[in-house]
Design a protein around this motif. Structure first.
Motif, PDB file in Angstrom:
ATOM      1  N   TYR A 157       1.503   6.169  -1.312  1.00 43.90           N
ATOM      2  CA  TYR A 157       1.713   7.161  -0.624  1.00 43.90           C
ATOM      3  C   TYR A 157       2.925   7.668  -0.753  1.00 43.90           C
ATOM      4  CZ  TYR A 157      -2.581   5.612   1.499  1.00 43.90           C
ATOM      5  OH  TYR A 157      -4.000   5.053   1.525  1.00 43.90           O
ATOM      6  N   ARG A 158       3.232   8.772  -1.663  1.00 54.52           N
ATOM      7  CA  ARG A 158       4.392   9.415  -2.257  1.00 54.52           C
ATOM      8  C   ARG A 158       5.015  10.037  -0.630  1.00 54.52           C
ATOM      9  NH1 ARG A 158       4.492  13.217  -6.939  1.00 54.52           N
ATOM     10  NH2 ARG A 158       6.571  13.278  -6.266  1.00 54.52           N
ATOM     11  N   GLY A 159       6.329  10.089  -0.542  1.00 54.92           N
ATOM     12  CA  GLY A 159       6.902  10.733   0.555  1.00 54.92           C
ATOM     13  C   GLY A 159       7.084  10.042   1.692  1.00 54.92           C
ATOM     14  N   PHE A 160       6.897   8.759   1.591  1.00 55.62           N
ATOM     15  CA  PHE A 160       7.081   7.787   2.989  1.00 55.62           C
ATOM     16  C   PHE A 160       8.185   6.454   1.944  1.00 55.62           C
ATOM     17  CE2 PHE A 160       3.135   9.542   3.584  1.00 55.62           C
ATOM     18  CZ  PHE A 160       3.329   9.680   5.165  1.00 55.62           C
ATOM     19  N   GLU A 161       9.137   6.634   3.108  1.00 55.61           N
ATOM     20  CA  GLU A 161      10.134   5.352   2.679  1.00 55.61           C
ATOM     21  C   GLU A 161      10.402   4.572   4.124  1.00 55.61           C
ATOM     22  OE1 GLU A 161      14.191   6.767   2.013  1.00 55.61           O
ATOM     23  OE2 GLU A 161      13.493   8.574   2.496  1.00 55.61           O
ATOM     24  N   PRO A 162      10.421   3.422   3.772  1.00 53.63           N
ATOM     25  CA  PRO A 162      11.001   2.366   4.916  1.00 53.63           C
ATOM     26  C   PRO A 162      12.578   2.123   4.878  1.00 53.63           C
ATOM     27  CG  PRO A 162      10.314   1.045   2.989  1.00 53.63           C
ATOM     28  CD  PRO A 162       9.825   2.417   2.726  1.00 53.63           C
ATOM     29  N   VAL A 163      13.053   1.836   6.162  1.00 46.42           N
ATOM     30  CA  VAL A 163      14.295   1.725   6.412  1.00 46.42           C
ATOM     31  C   VAL A 163      14.547   0.624   7.264  1.00 46.42           C
ATOM     32  CG1 VAL A 163      16.818   2.812   7.072  1.00 46.42           C
ATOM     33  CG2 VAL A 163      15.123   4.269   5.785  1.00 46.42           C
ATOM     34  N   ILE A 164      15.724  -0.206   6.749  1.00 51.00           N
ATOM     35  CA  ILE A 164      15.584  -1.456   7.659  1.00 51.00           C
ATOM     36  C   ILE A 164      16.459  -0.885   8.820  1.00 51.00           C
ATOM     37  CG2 ILE A 164      16.835  -3.603   8.011  1.00 51.00           C
ATOM     38  CD1 ILE A 164      16.062  -4.467   4.984  1.00 51.00           C
ATOM     39  N   SER A 165      15.943  -1.371  10.057  1.00 45.75           N
ATOM     40  CA  SER A 165      16.851  -0.732  11.181  1.00 45.75           C
ATOM     41  C   SER A 165      16.795  -2.253  12.039  1.00 45.75           C
ATOM     42  CB  SER A 165      16.171   0.279  11.729  1.00 45.75           C
ATOM     43  OG  SER A 165      16.838   0.855  13.075  1.00 45.75           O
ATOM     44  N   SER A 166      17.101  -1.884  13.296  1.00 45.21           N
ATOM     45  CA  SER A 166      17.214  -3.183  14.564  1.00 45.21           C
ATOM     46  C   SER A 166      16.815  -2.492  15.632  1.00 45.21           C
ATOM     47  CB  SER A 166      18.559  -3.702  14.392  1.00 45.21           C
ATOM     48  OG  SER A 166      19.560  -2.823  14.761  1.00 45.21           O
ATOM     49  N   MET A 167      16.400  -3.582  16.494  1.00 44.30           N
ATOM     50  CA  MET A 167      15.900  -3.055  17.674  1.00 44.30           C
ATOM     51  C   MET A 167      16.798  -3.956  18.701  1.00 44.30           C
ATOM     52  SD  MET A 167      12.025  -3.698  19.481  1.00 44.30           S
ATOM     53  CE  MET A 167      12.206  -5.377  19.418  1.00 44.30           C
TER      54      MET A 167
ATOM     55  N   ARG B 147       6.723   7.232  -9.347  1.00 46.41           N
ATOM     56  CA  ARG B 147       5.812   6.593  -8.492  1.00 46.41           C
ATOM     57  C   ARG B 147       6.686   6.155  -7.266  1.00 46.41           C
ATOM     58  NH1 ARG B 147       0.573   5.769  -9.439  1.00 46.41           N
ATOM     59  NH2 ARG B 147       0.661   3.973  -7.801  1.00 46.41           N
ATOM     60  N   GLY B 148       7.937   6.397  -7.266  1.00 51.51           N
ATOM     61  CA  GLY B 148       8.786   5.793  -6.191  1.00 51.51           C
ATOM     62  C   GLY B 148       9.057   4.344  -5.951  1.00 51.51           C
TER      63      GLY B 148
ATOM     64  N   ALA C  59       0.756  -1.240   0.022  1.00 54.36           N
ATOM     65  CA  ALA C  59      -0.033  -0.110   0.074  1.00 54.36           C
ATOM     66  C   ALA C  59       0.899   1.237  -0.043  1.00 54.36           C
ATOM     67  CB  ALA C  59      -0.865   0.014   1.354  1.00 54.36           C
ATOM     68  N   LEU C  60       2.026   1.242   0.451  1.00 48.61           N
ATOM     69  CA  LEU C  60       3.075   2.335   0.522  1.00 48.61           C
ATOM     70  C   LEU C  60       3.247   2.932  -0.939  1.00 48.61           C
ATOM     71  CD1 LEU C  60       5.678   1.524   3.280  1.00 48.61           C
ATOM     72  CD2 LEU C  60       3.922   3.443   3.319  1.00 48.61           C
ATOM     73  N   VAL C  61       3.036   1.941  -2.022  1.00 50.85           N
ATOM     74  CA  VAL C  61       3.435   2.728  -3.303  1.00 50.85           C
ATOM     75  C   VAL C  61       2.413   3.684  -3.647  1.00 50.85           C
ATOM     76  CG1 VAL C  61       3.417   1.833  -5.592  1.00 50.85           C
ATOM     77  CG2 VAL C  61       4.277   0.461  -3.891  1.00 50.85           C
TER      78      VAL C  61
END
Length: 650
Positions: free
Chosen positions: A135-145, A209-210, A131-133
């Motif tokens: 919505y422009r302007g949002f990007e996921p970044v892999i991180s860690s907890m 479209r990102g 669904a993020l496709v």
């Protein structure tokens, strides 16, 4: 002839120029390949966050590791949301929360990405990924907890959380962005540079479209992220968790170190909390709850708390007085003439005075120390003697920061002549009678548990110590260990003067001030009890203190225990220390009766007696219909203040 050549050369240059112009005209006007590519694709710089270094104990047991999660970033100027309500439902945030987050992002920068949601699990991210496709302007970044499988050592480890605005502004070399995680407190902050690793960068092609269209230039300009270094500590997790269990329903600290290396084996701050509470998406909520906890679990008591050392300080008095020459092991003092009370019969030599923790004995030791300089003026003699006393005691690491590898270590207080000059408004206005409470570790002395465990290690080593530290190496033991954690610090006290003190410490455990159950067979524990005055906030009981080491010869462990509001040092604190030493040396607990007693004891003071407690104000009653209260038969008079007697400091 020359004239013809001239026109030939000019003609060649003109032809070349026309060829270039024709090619440029074709590329810029006739050929639309590049214009279409530019409109459809852009190069995006993607920062790759490396995995943070993991933390291990001395036996390679994992203490902290990383769980992969996703952080969602937003660039406000690029945002296009057709249906905000639907977007909020998908992200599981409310409209006010959305507005607040977007407001903060715009204030930071309309054109730079900032954190929108953090620590989305793999399952949560999979649910919204497609669904993020839209919505422009949002990007996921892999991180860690950060994940803490041992559920212990929270105060020493610290935590990882979002970088503050002040930290962002104060960067010497710009490295962090808003929304980045950084170590706070404890080892996470101390070794941030080593644990954080090195970031990588990828250049990706995206359409309008990102959607990613692959790596730019086949990754020719990409750099790989380098994971942080793994931190090897000297902690023994098995003994650490056992010490945690002993300090349930208690306030205080337990510290144990290996005397020969200065490596910290156990570091308990009680009450504690599960470090996983501060590594989840609910960090703010959990942090606020810990802040409001009246027992202050966020305080790292081993290095931040300051207590009067009580009778444990008598060990330093005995050592420096012998070195000065004002005390012999055979010196005997009685109780006559001393203003201090004591539980023993008196007439002890040095070994007996340590064993029985005789207050009058060390009153006379301290008095003779101050006046041993030969100065006949009482005031000057006190100042000269106290200066020598301060300088000799300071070499044990008292009165200043030891330099442990944790932030926020307290300095404590070791009084100087200048300290009393200021307090009494003049250098000739105080003398021994004003400072004699120092003889038994009371008065203006303030010491952290860290400094007392270091004292125990110094005596175990018979005169030297290595600055206590958590680190054992990076990657493997010994690699990257800072030089300051290899250096020996000498106290200036001869080896022979430690022997009668150690004999007295062994006697204290075997048949002295320590409860008999704490004299556990097979560990040969040497120790000194202490009872620290606690006249603040109306507490009924004083603090229980014990320091010691085991075995007597070739010591493997030095321990210091503080149990607040537990009274006699030979009971609560000594019992915990003996059990910790036994578990470390034997790898099991055989003193089951003592173990059961310690775990069943509860020394938590009521919340109403803690500093900062405010009693709820009851609503005013309607007294319009009530009769006036009768006058009292007599009025109570305010008691006159009396001087508190110095308690027995065993």
């Amino acid at each position: 002839m020359l004239e013809n050549r001239k026109w030939v050369i000019i003609g060649v240059f003109c032809l070349v120029g026309l060829a270039y112009l024709a090619r440029l005209f074709y590329l810029q006007v006739l050929d639309d390949t590049y214009s279409l590519g530019a409109s459809k694709n852009s190069i995006k710089r993607v920062v790759e966050i490396p995995y943070r270094g993991q933390v291990y104990d001395r036996n390679n047991q994992l203490i902290v590791y990383n769980t992969p999660v996703y952080d969602l970033y937003v660039t406000p100027k690029q945002v296009k949301i057709p249906d905000t309500a639907a977007f909020c439902r998908m992200m599981n945030v409310s409209l006010p929360e959305f507005d607040s987050i977007m407001g903060l992002a715009k204030n930071y920068s309309p054109v730079k990405p900032s954190l929108f949601l953090r620590q989305l699990s793999k399952e949560d991210f999979a649910r919204i990924q497609d669904a993020l496709v839209d919505y422009r302007g949002f990007e996921p970044v892999i991180s860690s907890m950060r994940t803490y499988p041992a559920h212990t050592l929270s105060n020493a480890l610290g935590y990882v959380s979002e970088i503050s605005k002040k930290q962002l502004e104060n960067q010497d070399i710009v490295y962090y962005r808003q929304g980045d995680y950084v170590g706070h407190n404890g080892l996470e902050e101390q070794y941030e540079e080593q644990l954080r690793g090195k970031r990588g960068v990828k250049f990706m092609m995206q359409n309008v479209r990102g959607v990613n269209k692959g790596s730019w230039k086949n990754g020719a300009f990409d750099t790989l992220a380098v994971a942080g270094q793994n931190l090897i500590t000297g902690i023994d997790v098995e003994v650490q968790k056992y010490a945690d269990s002993l300090m349930q329903n208690k306030i205080g600290a337990v510290l144990a170190i290996e005397p020969a290396t200065g490596e910290i084996l156990v570091s308990v701050s009680a009450p504690t909390y599960d470090p996983n509470l501060l590594s989840s998406r609910f960090f703010s909520k959990n942090y606020r709850a810990l802040i409001k906890n009246p027992y202050k679990p966020l305080i790292n008591r081993p290095i931040m708390a300051s207590y009067r050392p009580g009778s444990t300080f008598k060990l330093i008095q005995a050592l420096i007085a012998q070195q000065q020459g004002s005390l012999l092991p055979t010196t005997v003092y009685g109780h006559a003439g001393s203003p201090m009370r004591c539980h023993c019969r008196g007439g002890n030599n040095l070994r007996g005075a340590v064993q029985n923790s005789c207050n009058p004995y060390f009153y006379y030791v301290f008095r003779k120390f101050l006046y041993f300089n030969g100065e006949h003026n009482t005031f000057k003699a006190s100042a000269i003697g106290l200066r020598q006393w301060h300088d000799m005691a300071e070499k044990f690491g008292i009165g200043d920061r030891l330099g442990i590898d944790l932030p926020s270590e307290t300095k404590g207080n070791l009084p100087t002549p200048e300290y009393y000059d200021k307090a009494y408004r003049g250098s000739l206005r105080w003398k021994f009678s004003n400072v004699y409470s120092l003889s038994i570790g009371e008065g203006e002395l303030l010491i952290s548990p860290l400094k007392l465990v270091n004292l125990a290690a110094t005596i175990a080593n018979r005169g030297w110590f290595i600055t206590p530290h958590y680190i054992k190496g990076f990657g493997k033991a010994g690699v990257g260990l800072p030089a300051e954690y290899r250096e020996r610090h000498e106290t200036g006290i001869d080896y022979k003067y430690y022997l009668p003190v150690i004999d007295g410490m062994r006697g204290a455990v075997a048949h002295g001030t320590v409860t008999p159950l704490a004299n556990i067979a097979g560990i040969d524990l040497c120790g000194k009890t202490g009872t620290s005055q606690n006249n603040k906030f109306g507490h009924k009981f004083d603090h229980s203190i014990f320091i010691g080491f085991a075995p007597m010869n070739n010591p493997k462990i030095a321990v210091a225990v503080f149990v607040e509001n537990a009274g006699w040092g030979g009971k609560a604190a000594a019992s915990v220390a003996a059990l910790v030493a036994e578990r470390y040396l034997k790898r099991k607990t055989e003193a089951l009766k003592l173990d059961a007693q310690v775990k069943a004891s509860n020394y938590l003071p009521p919340v109403t007696s803690l500093p900062g407690f405010k009693k709820p104000v009851a609503p005013k009653k309607d007294t319009t219909q009530q009769k006036p209260a009768p006058k009292p038969m007599m009025t109570a008079t305010k008691p006159k203040p009396v001087m508190a007697a110095i308690i027995s400091g065993n």
